[in-house]
Design a protein around this motif. Structure first.
Motif, PDB file in Angstrom:
ATOM      1  N   GLN A 174       0.831  -1.207   0.000  1.00  0.00           N
ATOM      2  CA  GLN A 174       0.000   0.000   0.000  1.00  0.00           C
ATOM      3  C   GLN A 174       0.866   1.259   0.000  1.00  0.00           C
ATOM      4  O   GLN A 174       0.546   2.266   0.635  1.00  0.00           O
ATOM      5  CB  GLN A 174      -0.974   0.010   1.181  1.00  0.00           C
ATOM      6  CG  GLN A 174      -1.966  -1.125   1.144  1.00  0.00           C
ATOM      7  CD  GLN A 174      -3.038  -1.016   2.202  1.00  0.00           C
ATOM      8  OE1 GLN A 174      -3.170  -0.006   2.899  1.00  0.00           O
ATOM      9  NE2 GLN A 174      -3.830  -2.066   2.351  1.00  0.00           N
ATOM     10  N   ASP A 175       1.968   1.183  -0.733  1.00  0.00           N
ATOM     11  CA  ASP A 175       2.890   2.313  -0.855  1.00  0.00           C
ATOM     12  C   ASP A 175       2.460   3.149  -2.057  1.00  0.00           C
ATOM     13  O   ASP A 175       3.076   3.124  -3.123  1.00  0.00           O
ATOM     14  CB  ASP A 175       4.325   1.798  -1.028  1.00  0.00           C
ATOM     15  CG  ASP A 175       5.352   2.922  -1.048  1.00  0.00           C
ATOM     16  OD1 ASP A 175       4.950   4.103  -0.936  1.00  0.00           O
ATOM     17  OD2 ASP A 175       6.553   2.624  -1.193  1.00  0.00           O
ATOM     18  N   TRP A 176       1.395   3.924  -1.876  1.00  0.00           N
ATOM     19  CA  TRP A 176       0.833   4.680  -2.993  1.00  0.00           C
ATOM     20  C   TRP A 176       1.772   5.792  -3.435  1.00  0.00           C
ATOM     21  O   TRP A 176       1.861   6.091  -4.627  1.00  0.00           O
ATOM     22  CB  TRP A 176      -0.534   5.263  -2.615  1.00  0.00           C
ATOM     23  CG  TRP A 176      -1.466   4.299  -1.973  1.00  0.00           C
ATOM     24  CD1 TRP A 176      -2.238   4.506  -0.859  1.00  0.00           C
ATOM     25  CD2 TRP A 176      -1.758   2.952  -2.395  1.00  0.00           C
ATOM     26  NE1 TRP A 176      -2.985   3.392  -0.565  1.00  0.00           N
ATOM     27  CE2 TRP A 176      -2.704   2.421  -1.488  1.00  0.00           C
ATOM     28  CE3 TRP A 176      -1.301   2.137  -3.436  1.00  0.00           C
ATOM     29  CZ2 TRP A 176      -3.200   1.128  -1.599  1.00  0.00           C
ATOM     30  CZ3 TRP A 176      -1.788   0.831  -3.540  1.00  0.00           C
ATOM     31  CH2 TRP A 176      -2.716   0.352  -2.643  1.00  0.00           C
ATOM     32  N   LYS A 177       2.483   6.393  -2.500  1.00  0.00           N
ATOM     33  CA  LYS A 177       3.421   7.455  -2.853  1.00  0.00           C
ATOM     34  C   LYS A 177       4.568   6.909  -3.703  1.00  0.00           C
ATOM     35  O   LYS A 177       4.950   7.508  -4.714  1.00  0.00           O
ATOM     36  CB  LYS A 177       3.973   8.112  -1.586  1.00  0.00           C
ATOM     37  CG  LYS A 177       4.891   9.295  -1.867  1.00  0.00           C
ATOM     38  CD  LYS A 177       5.347   9.963  -0.585  1.00  0.00           C
ATOM     39  CE  LYS A 177       6.255  11.147  -0.866  1.00  0.00           C
ATOM     40  NZ  LYS A 177       6.713  11.803   0.389  1.00  0.00           N
ATOM     41  N   GLY A 178       5.100   5.765  -3.305  1.00  0.00           N
ATOM     42  CA  GLY A 178       6.176   5.150  -4.076  1.00  0.00           C
ATOM     43  C   GLY A 178       5.711   4.727  -5.456  1.00  0.00           C
ATOM     44  O   GLY A 178       6.443   4.895  -6.447  1.00  0.00           O
ATOM     45  N   LEU A 179       4.503   4.196  -5.542  1.00  0.00           N
ATOM     46  CA  LEU A 179       3.947   3.768  -6.826  1.00  0.00           C
ATOM     47  C   LEU A 179       3.679   4.963  -7.731  1.00  0.00           C
ATOM     48  O   LEU A 179       3.915   4.903  -8.949  1.00  0.00           O
ATOM     49  CB  LEU A 179       2.655   2.973  -6.583  1.00  0.00           C
ATOM     50  CG  LEU A 179       2.070   2.220  -7.782  1.00  0.00           C
ATOM     51  CD1 LEU A 179       3.005   1.110  -8.231  1.00  0.00           C
ATOM     52  CD2 LEU A 179       0.696   1.641  -7.423  1.00  0.00           C
ATOM     53  N   HIS A 180       3.226   6.067  -7.143  1.00  0.00           N
ATOM     54  CA  HIS A 180       2.868   7.245  -7.923  1.00  0.00           C
ATOM     55  C   HIS A 180       4.078   7.878  -8.599  1.00  0.00           C
ATOM     56  O   HIS A 180       3.935   8.598  -9.600  1.00  0.00           O
ATOM     57  CB  HIS A 180       2.174   8.267  -7.020  1.00  0.00           C
ATOM     58  CG  HIS A 180       1.459   9.341  -7.764  1.00  0.00           C
ATOM     59  ND1 HIS A 180       1.664  10.689  -7.544  1.00  0.00           N
ATOM     60  CD2 HIS A 180       0.533   9.263  -8.768  1.00  0.00           C
ATOM     61  CE1 HIS A 180       0.907  11.386  -8.360  1.00  0.00           C
ATOM     62  NE2 HIS A 180       0.209  10.559  -9.106  1.00  0.00           N
ATOM     63  N   GLU A 181       5.271   7.610  -8.088  1.00  0.00           N
ATOM     64  CA  GLU A 181       6.487   8.145  -8.712  1.00  0.00           C
ATOM     65  C   GLU A 181       6.683   7.613 -10.125  1.00  0.00           C
ATOM     66  O   GLU A 181       7.404   8.213 -10.931  1.00  0.00           O
ATOM     67  CB  GLU A 181       7.710   7.785  -7.855  1.00  0.00           C
ATOM     68  CG  GLU A 181       7.739   8.495  -6.500  1.00  0.00           C
ATOM     69  CD  GLU A 181       8.941   8.099  -5.674  1.00  0.00           C
ATOM     70  OE1 GLU A 181       9.769   7.294  -6.187  1.00  0.00           O
ATOM     71  OE2 GLU A 181       9.068   8.566  -4.527  1.00  0.00           O
ATOM     72  N   PHE A 182       6.036   6.493 -10.448  1.00  0.00           N
ATOM     73  CA  PHE A 182       6.166   5.880 -11.772  1.00  0.00           C
ATOM     74  C   PHE A 182       4.927   6.113 -12.642  1.00  0.00           C
ATOM     75  O   PHE A 182       4.807   5.536 -13.715  1.00  0.00           O
ATOM     76  CB  PHE A 182       6.414   4.371 -11.619  1.00  0.00           C
ATOM     77  CG  PHE A 182       7.663   4.041 -10.852  1.00  0.00           C
ATOM     78  CD1 PHE A 182       8.895   3.992 -11.484  1.00  0.00           C
ATOM     79  CD2 PHE A 182       7.613   3.820  -9.485  1.00  0.00           C
ATOM     80  CE1 PHE A 182      10.050   3.700 -10.780  1.00  0.00           C
ATOM     81  CE2 PHE A 182       8.767   3.525  -8.766  1.00  0.00           C
ATOM     82  CZ  PHE A 182       9.987   3.472  -9.419  1.00  0.00           C
ATOM     83  N   ASP A 183       4.027   6.949 -12.176  1.00  0.00           N
ATOM     84  CA  ASP A 183       2.784   7.195 -12.901  1.00  0.00           C
ATOM     85  C   ASP A 183       3.033   8.046 -14.141  1.00  0.00           C
ATOM     86  O   ASP A 183       3.657   9.107 -14.075  1.00  0.00           O
ATOM     87  CB  ASP A 183       1.790   7.896 -11.966  1.00  0.00           C
ATOM     88  CG  ASP A 183       0.513   8.272 -12.668  1.00  0.00           C
ATOM     89  OD1 ASP A 183      -0.229   7.365 -13.062  1.00  0.00           O
ATOM     90  OD2 ASP A 183       0.265   9.486 -12.841  1.00  0.00           O
ATOM     91  N   GLN A 184       2.541   7.598 -15.286  1.00  0.00           N
ATOM     92  CA  GLN A 184       2.760   8.303 -16.543  1.00  0.00           C
ATOM     93  C   GLN A 184       2.156   9.702 -16.532  1.00  0.00           C
ATOM     94  O   GLN A 184       2.800  10.667 -16.976  1.00  0.00           O
ATOM     95  CB  GLN A 184       2.165   7.511 -17.712  1.00  0.00           C
ATOM     96  CG  GLN A 184       2.935   6.271 -18.096  1.00  0.00           C
ATOM     97  CD  GLN A 184       2.322   5.580 -19.300  1.00  0.00           C
ATOM     98  OE1 GLN A 184       1.226   5.939 -19.750  1.00  0.00           O
ATOM     99  NE2 GLN A 184       3.013   4.583 -19.827  1.00  0.00           N
ATOM    100  N   LEU A 185       0.933   9.838 -16.064  1.00  0.00           N
ATOM    101  CA  LEU A 185       0.288  11.144 -16.085  1.00  0.00           C
ATOM    102  C   LEU A 185       1.028  12.128 -15.187  1.00  0.00           C
ATOM    103  O   LEU A 185       1.209  13.297 -15.547  1.00  0.00           O
ATOM    104  CB  LEU A 185      -1.179  11.028 -15.655  1.00  0.00           C
ATOM    105  CG  LEU A 185      -1.976  12.332 -15.666  1.00  0.00           C
ATOM    106  CD1 LEU A 185      -1.907  13.025 -17.013  1.00  0.00           C
ATOM    107  CD2 LEU A 185      -3.426  12.079 -15.262  1.00  0.00           C
ATOM    108  N   GLN A 186       1.481  11.667 -14.031  1.00  0.00           N
ATOM    109  CA  GLN A 186       2.250  12.526 -13.144  1.00  0.00           C
ATOM    110  C   GLN A 186       3.523  13.021 -13.824  1.00  0.00           C
ATOM    111  O   GLN A 186       3.882  14.196 -13.747  1.00  0.00           O
ATOM    112  CB  GLN A 186       2.606  11.772 -11.856  1.00  0.00           C
ATOM    113  CG  GLN A 186       3.515  12.522 -10.891  1.00  0.00           C
ATOM    114  CD  GLN A 186       2.880  13.782 -10.330  1.00  0.00           C
ATOM    115  OE1 GLN A 186       1.654  13.921 -10.325  1.00  0.00           O
ATOM    116  NE2 GLN A 186       3.696  14.701  -9.858  1.00  0.00           N
TER     117      GLN A 186
END
Length: 283
Positions: free
Chosen positions: A135-147
């Motif tokens: 549940q590491d959403w912050k870590g996962l979000h670092e790889f988000d294309q839209l971000q």
């Protein structure tokens, strides 16, 4: 449009107290061959007193191969370019200060863009699933294309999105499953391998907008999970003697029905129509 629907609801008290005008609708198809309606957008434009608002529901290109994010960026650019709200030759096209009603999306004071934007993760499947288990959403979000695209100005330059503190919304094994497709021993035969991602998003643009809430719902209409957001914003009243109107509880919600919507489904789960009916009855 194929599978793109938008509905704008307004409190009766707002309609009775404040002037709502210049309601316009525009759809843009940019799917197969660049012009079929399997992908594209539907936009609604309106003015409340002296403030113009635009709501855009979009479904962008799918795919998680390298370069697919470029196709999505191109479709966003096409929607901006081709969305137009023509003026009628009536006085409704002007406010009391002789301001023209906006012709384009970016001409509005407040803009909300939501839908299955289909941006994926720059991350291998097993690493993505490991972060999801933690549940590491912050870590996962670092790889988000839209971000990444927002940060680098590749698309939606100057737009905002709230903090994502919920699990990826796509792709689930079925409309009644809480398991993501692929990724393990329990994968069904013939099931597509898809890396989970936040495909369903809500963005906004303009001054005087504050997001109060951003989350997903566990409604099992399809292989997506819907997301919703709650905003507060200010509306400019044409009379300088009148204070600003604050609109509460603007809540765009994304739903992905894949089967009948006329009643509850066979498992007793609420359908889109039953939820809308319940909302109307509660007003």
């Amino acid at each position: 449009m194929v599978g793109v629907f938008i509905s704008v609801w307004m409190n009766r008290k707002v309609l009775q107290k404040w002037r709502v005008s210049n309601v316009r609708v525009c759809s843009v198809a940019c799917g197969v061959m660049g012009y079929l309606g399997n992908k594209g957008s539907v936009a609604v434009s309106m003015s409340i007193e002296g403030t113009s608002l635009c709501f855009v529901a979009a479904h962008l290109a799918s795919g998680e191969k390298k370069g697919d994010e470029g196709r999505r960026n191109h479709q966003v650019a096409e929607i901006f370019r081709r969305t137009c709200f023509p003026r009628n030759t009536t006085k409704d096209d002007y406010d009391i200060n002789n301001h023209h009603h906006p012709l384009t999306i970016l001409g509005h004071d407040r803009i909300f863009w939501f839908g299955d934007l289909n941006y994926r993760l720059y991350l291998e499947d097993k690493h993505a699933r490991n972060l999801i288990r933690k549940q590491d959403w912050k870590g996962l979000h670092e790889f988000d294309q839209l971000q990444k695209e927002l940060e680098e100005g590749g698309v939606f330059e100057g737009w905002k999105e709230g903090n994502i503190e919920f699990a990826p919304t796509y792709k689930y094994s079925s409309s009644i499953s809480n398991r993501y497709c692929g990724g393990g021993l329990h994968t069904k035969s013939g099931e597509k391998q898809r890396t989970p991602a936040w495909c369903d998003r809500i963005l906004w643009y303009g001054k005087g907008i504050e997001q109060l809430h951003y989350t997903r719902s566990e409604i099992t209409f399809s292989d997506h999970r819907p997301v919703s957001a709650l905003f507060t914003t200010h509306i400019e009243i044409n009379s300088s003697a009148t204070p600003l109107l604050q609109l509460h509880k603007f809540q765009p919600t994304l739903l992905h029905p894949t089967h009948g919507v006329n009643k509850e489904d066979e498992d007793g789960n609420p359908t889109l129509l039953s939820l809308l009916t319940k909302d109307v009855q509660a007003c």
